[in-house]
Design an enzyme around this catalytic site. Sequence first.
Site, short mmCIF file in Angstrom:
data_model
loop_
_atom_site.label_atom_id
_atom_site.label_comp_id
_atom_site.label_asym_id
_atom_site.label_seq_id
_atom_site.Cartn_x
_atom_site.Cartn_y
_atom_site.Cartn_z
N ASP A 42 7.10 -13.63 6.92
CA ASP A 42 7.75 -12.71 5.96
C ASP A 42 9.15 -12.35 6.46
O ASP A 42 9.90 -11.65 5.77
CB ASP A 42 6.89 -11.48 5.66
CG ASP A 42 6.60 -10.64 6.89
OD1 ASP A 42 6.97 -11.06 8.00
OD2 ASP A 42 5.99 -9.56 6.74
N SER A 43 9.52 -12.87 7.63
CA SER A 43 10.92 -12.78 8.08
C SER A 43 11.84 -13.44 7.05
O SER A 43 13.06 -13.26 7.10
CB SER A 43 11.09 -13.48 9.44
OG SER A 43 10.50 -14.76 9.43
N ASP A 81 2.37 -15.79 6.10
CA ASP A 81 2.24 -14.35 6.33
C ASP A 81 1.74 -13.63 5.10
O ASP A 81 2.18 -13.92 3.97
CB ASP A 81 3.62 -13.76 6.68
CG ASP A 81 3.80 -13.56 8.17
OD1 ASP A 81 2.80 -13.62 8.92
OD2 ASP A 81 4.95 -13.34 8.58
N LYS A 111 -1.58 -14.96 8.09
CA LYS A 111 -1.34 -14.09 9.26
C LYS A 111 -1.22 -12.65 8.79
O LYS A 111 -0.60 -12.38 7.76
CB LYS A 111 -0.09 -14.52 10.01
CG LYS A 111 0.23 -13.61 11.21
CD LYS A 111 1.21 -14.25 12.18
CE LYS A 111 2.65 -14.19 11.79
NZ LYS A 111 3.20 -12.83 11.54
N GLU A 113 -0.49 -8.56 10.14
CA GLU A 113 -0.01 -7.66 11.20
C GLU A 113 -0.95 -6.46 11.35
O GLU A 113 -1.36 -5.87 10.35
CB GLU A 113 1.40 -7.15 10.86
CG GLU A 113 2.45 -8.22 10.93
CD GLU A 113 3.86 -7.67 10.73
OE1 GLU A 113 4.07 -6.46 10.78
OE2 GLU A 113 4.76 -8.51 10.51
N GLU A 178 3.96 -10.24 19.84
CA GLU A 178 5.43 -10.15 19.72
C GLU A 178 5.96 -9.04 20.63
O GLU A 178 5.49 -7.89 20.59
CB GLU A 178 5.81 -9.88 18.25
CG GLU A 178 7.33 -9.83 18.07
CD GLU A 178 7.77 -9.97 16.61
OE1 GLU A 178 6.93 -10.24 15.73
OE2 GLU A 178 8.98 -9.81 16.37
O1 KIV Z 1 7.70 -13.23 10.01
C1 KIV Z 1 7.82 -13.90 11.04
O2 KIV Z 1 8.69 -14.79 11.15
C2 KIV Z 1 6.93 -13.63 12.14
C3 KIV Z 1 7.30 -14.17 13.47
C4 KIV Z 1 8.42 -13.38 14.02
C5 KIV Z 1 6.14 -14.24 14.38
O3 KIV Z 1 5.97 -12.94 11.96
#
Ligand code: KIV
Length: 277
Positions: A42-43, A81, A111, A113, A178
Amino acid sequence: MVTINTFKENKGKKKMTMLTAYDYITAKNIDDAGIDSILVGDSLGMVMLGYPNTLAVTVDDMIHHGKAVVRGAKNAFVVVDMPFMSYQVSKEDAIRNAGRIMKETGCQAVKIEGAYIEEIKAIVKAGIPVVGHLGLTPQSVNSMGGYKVQAKQKESAIKLIEDCIALEEAGCFAITLECVPRRIAEYITKKLHISTIGIGASNECDCQVLVWQDMTGYSNSQPAKFVKKFANLYDEEIKAFTEYKNEVENMEYPAKEHTYLISDEVYDEVIKEVEGK
Ligand code: KIV
């Protein structure tokens, strides 16, 4: 093809690699380079969409980019994510959104968090592999008061270790760590039977992940301490754009070799016809 089993088989034996990607061509290039896994992080909110953080990213955004990445990844294991507020409200919501992401993108895992134990159990039960994400969790930037190294104090380090164990018990097949100190990452990696995926968490982790724009120097902003720039694509791109501008302005580009031709005979006939002669 890399599968969930590859993570299990390589644990403690062979280090694995993961990079983020958000589009088809980058995913294809990463896959061509033999990187084991691709994270549609989600970056993307920051590096692709220009938001100040990841909070505004939606499930639809993740699906849109996830689909493109899956089309480019032939061998790499694709993780997508789950964005902010797509799994926190209820187990039902979490399963529905994880199911949508998996069904509509064709990715291999999602994924999440934070220590959302019940939500993770429910998603795993539905047959969807889950990667956990602890330590610095960017979706909680406001509660953390910024992007900082985590688990440096006794209580927070103990909490991180306990949460990792709980995530393993909940059914995660890997956990992203992280911005975690080396010795804590090393302890967790040895303690767990599942893979740790480090980003700013030392070479003790089973796998490493980086945002591709950071590690290739594609952006000229100052990266975090843990990032190594393996290339300087920003400079390369600025050079290409500037040369293009100069050559167009000087009529050096397009040159003869970039130009399509027509025979004089046909041309003359065309002009005769359109001019009515
Ligand atoms: O969103 C992302 O790119 C991430 C990485 C920084 C692990 O979660």
